[in-house]
Design a protein around this motif. Structure first.
Motif, short mmCIF file in Angstrom:
data_model
loop_
_atom_site.label_atom_id
_atom_site.label_comp_id
_atom_site.label_asym_id
_atom_site.label_seq_id
_atom_site.Cartn_x
_atom_site.Cartn_y
_atom_site.Cartn_z
N TRP A 275 0.83 -1.21 0.00
CA TRP A 275 0.00 0.00 0.00
C TRP A 275 0.87 1.27 0.00
O TRP A 275 0.59 2.23 -0.72
CB TRP A 275 -0.91 0.03 1.24
N ALA A 276 1.91 1.24 0.81
CA ALA A 276 2.80 2.42 0.90
C ALA A 276 3.49 2.67 -0.44
O ALA A 276 3.67 3.81 -0.87
CB ALA A 276 3.83 2.22 2.01
N ARG A 277 3.85 1.58 -1.12
CA ARG A 277 4.51 1.72 -2.43
C ARG A 277 3.55 2.37 -3.43
O ARG A 277 3.93 3.29 -4.17
CB ARG A 277 4.95 0.33 -2.91
N HIS A 278 2.31 1.92 -3.44
CA HIS A 278 1.33 2.54 -4.34
C HIS A 278 1.13 4.03 -4.01
O HIS A 278 1.03 4.87 -4.90
CB HIS A 278 -0.02 1.80 -4.27
N GLN A 279 1.07 4.32 -2.70
CA GLN A 279 0.82 5.71 -2.29
C GLN A 279 1.97 6.61 -2.73
O GLN A 279 1.75 7.69 -3.30
CB GLN A 279 0.64 5.78 -0.77
N ALA A 280 3.19 6.16 -2.50
CA ALA A 280 4.35 6.99 -2.82
C ALA A 280 4.45 7.24 -4.32
O ALA A 280 4.71 8.38 -4.77
CB ALA A 280 5.63 6.31 -2.30
N VAL A 281 4.23 6.20 -5.09
CA VAL A 281 4.36 6.34 -6.55
C VAL A 281 3.23 7.21 -7.10
O VAL A 281 3.45 8.06 -7.98
CB VAL A 281 4.37 4.94 -7.20
#
Lengths: 363, 363
Positions: free
Chosen positions: A265-271
């Motif tokens: 989830w954090a990866r999707h948010q950052a990107v």
């Protein structure tokens, strides 16, 4: 020869490499003990992805839209009031599907690009049988507050579309009070299209239609095949499961859970954040309401005077990049850019920004 | 690690290698021009495989059982009389599916293992809306005479299950008067399970249900997406097609048509004949009525005193061979051996005969 594509539209996205490799593994029969193990593990991993302990959590043998149909056809009794939050194409589709199942539909219309107005939806009818809403509207790039709907649903069942949220943004079906949920494999789960991850809790299952109009999507019969938790000893044949696709979903889920759901989830948010910042730096205007934007699917307005389709064609032909047109009335005035699953990577965000700048500069 | 299997049961069969390789090709979006070309060519090749010129010939995005549902849900108006020839499990399933669609079902029961009695079926009701029959009963290994039903159908629509016949034995939908047909990919077409090749002619389409109870399988809406012949310019989005599976079906059909349909049928016949002769030489008794046996799916009685499941387990564990149990009341007294698609080869027939001899000799 198929040319490789960067699938940066609203889905399908490029699968995780593990998911693609699994498709080409030797095929197993749908009753093979080895396949039943894969199916059981897939259901277990889907429970994690959904945030649920529902025994009846399984991949339906069709695409996400069939998941929507399964949700309504198993739970709508003729004449039931179904309140549908419509803030995009998929909410709209829910009204059509529910009506075909015999529902008395109460549609709560919203401007597209806005999140679901929880108060309006909860007060739309005094005693609905079902309240239905889309968690992440693929047509507009908007996230809605499902937990708030769950908190206020009263005796109604809460039915949720998680096609563009599962495996990409926070999703906690049990904590949020979701009774019935469906999703797709081809977005943030990073698997080819073809299956509909589905979950239904006991509360909804106990109120189900005994003999739904659909044989193929009859959950009462399907549960016997996938081996509902606790009942795995008795397998009954229902239909031939798409074994290659299930093996691929197994591989995709394994990859996601190895990384960890919260990390994913954090990866999707950052990107997504970096893509949206980059688009605004280019002077483009985001479409979805601020504060409610999905990180995995970004909507952006086509600049005045720019030919939307020509830009998409140029991106595809020059750079092998697929982005999406807008949906419905926004077909030519909005683009949809997905950074989902395997594509939720900084390099994909950079690439689509650079390519868009290149193509817009030429037009 | 998945162990390789010889899938010699009632399906799925081992896919043609080309079909497996296509699954692992780079994924395309469902609106990509390259994918639309693949979809169009797939529909063209399906027309050849069906023996039809029907514009509405397409792969439905679900397994063969959903094809059955699509056939009835689009054509049965409430109260319509549907005569169903029941000579096995899939005829039986038709009665359930048709009833859920609101049909008044007239079931014409047969002993399992026998072909459809054409006269009894045609005289079962004076004016049915639909007559439905299974061409190749997967549960019993029997072939029925669809052309004779077509010749005598009168004003009724003829609805045919070709799941275990398409790509394996002679099938001529137009010549035989088939109005509506559905099939699966995982048998003689030599592709993984997951799609339902479907065809419907103008006569049946003109009588269709305008708004069928199923949104997902609504042929009126689906036709716009696959680009019915003559109308390919206007593509409308319906649902996300399972692009990897369609690419795989494209590869399987290409392989079959390169070999030639009649050559493929002859290959299935020759291999089936040699398997059946070999089983009889071993002293085993075939189940399906003589003169009506499918070459691609052979049913054989389990010898007195032999544990059917133990033999199947031993075949799987010792030799990596999957054969099928019997269906319904014949679950423990019949085996089903499929030599379908890529497995319709002399070496596969030899292997299963030798393995059965080996395992029976030990038991």
């Amino acid at each position: 020869m198929i040319r490789e594509r960067h699938l940066l539209g609203p889905g399908p996205s490029n699968p995780y490499p593990e998911a693609t490799r699994a498709l080409a593994e030797p095929l197993l029969g749908h009753l093979d003990p080895e396949f039943l193990r894969i199916m059981d593990e897939t259901c277990d991993m889907l429970r994690e992805a959904w945030g649920t302990s529902n025994a009846r959590t399984l991949p339906l043998s069709a695409t996400g839209s069939a998941g929507m149909e399964a949700a309504f056809v198993n739970t709508v009794h003729p004449g039931d009031v179904v309140v549908v939050a419509v803030n995009g194409l998929f909410g709209q589709r829910m009204t059509d599907v529910a009506a075909r199942c015999g529902a008395e539909v109460v549609a709560v219309d919203h401007d597209w690009g806005q999140p679901v107005d929880v108060d309006r939806v909860l007060s739309a009818h005094p005693s609905p049988a079902i309240i239905a809403a889309v968690h992440a509207e693929t047509s507009t790039g908007v996230r809605s507050d499902i937990a708030a709907l769950g908190a206020g649903k009263g005796d109604a069942l809460l039915l949720t579309d998680a096609v563009t949220s599962i495996g990409g943004i926070e999703l906690r079906a049990d904590d949020w009070g979701v009774d019935i949920g469906y999703a797709g494999t081809q977005k943030c789960l990073g698997v080819a299209p073809g299956l509909a991850p589905f979950t239904i809790n006991d509360r909804a299952f106990d109120r189900r239609v005994e003999t739904p109009r659909s044989w193929y999507l009859d959950l009462g019969m399907l549960g016997g095949y996938v081996g509902e938790a606790g009942g795995r000893a008795q397998r009954t044949y229902h239909h031939t499961a798409p074994t290659a696709m299930v093996a691929s979903l197994h591989a995709g889920l394994t990859r996601i859970l190895d990384e960890g759901l919260e990390a994913v989830w954090a990866r999707h948010q950052a990107v997504g954040d970096s893509l949206q910042a980059g688009l605004e730096e280019m002077g483009l205007e985001l479409f979805a309401a601020e504060g409610h934007r999905l990180p995995d699917l970004t909507t952006v307005r086509v600049p005045e005077g720019v030919d939307s389709a020509a830009v998409r064609r140029e991106l595809l032909e020059r750079h092998g990049i697929e982005i999406g047109a807008g949906a419905g009335a926004y077909a030519t005035s909005v683009w949809r850019i997905g950074l989902m699953g395997h594509n939720a990577r900084p390099d994909a965000a950079l690439l689509v920004l650079a390519a868009l700048e290149d193509v817009l500069g030429r037009s």
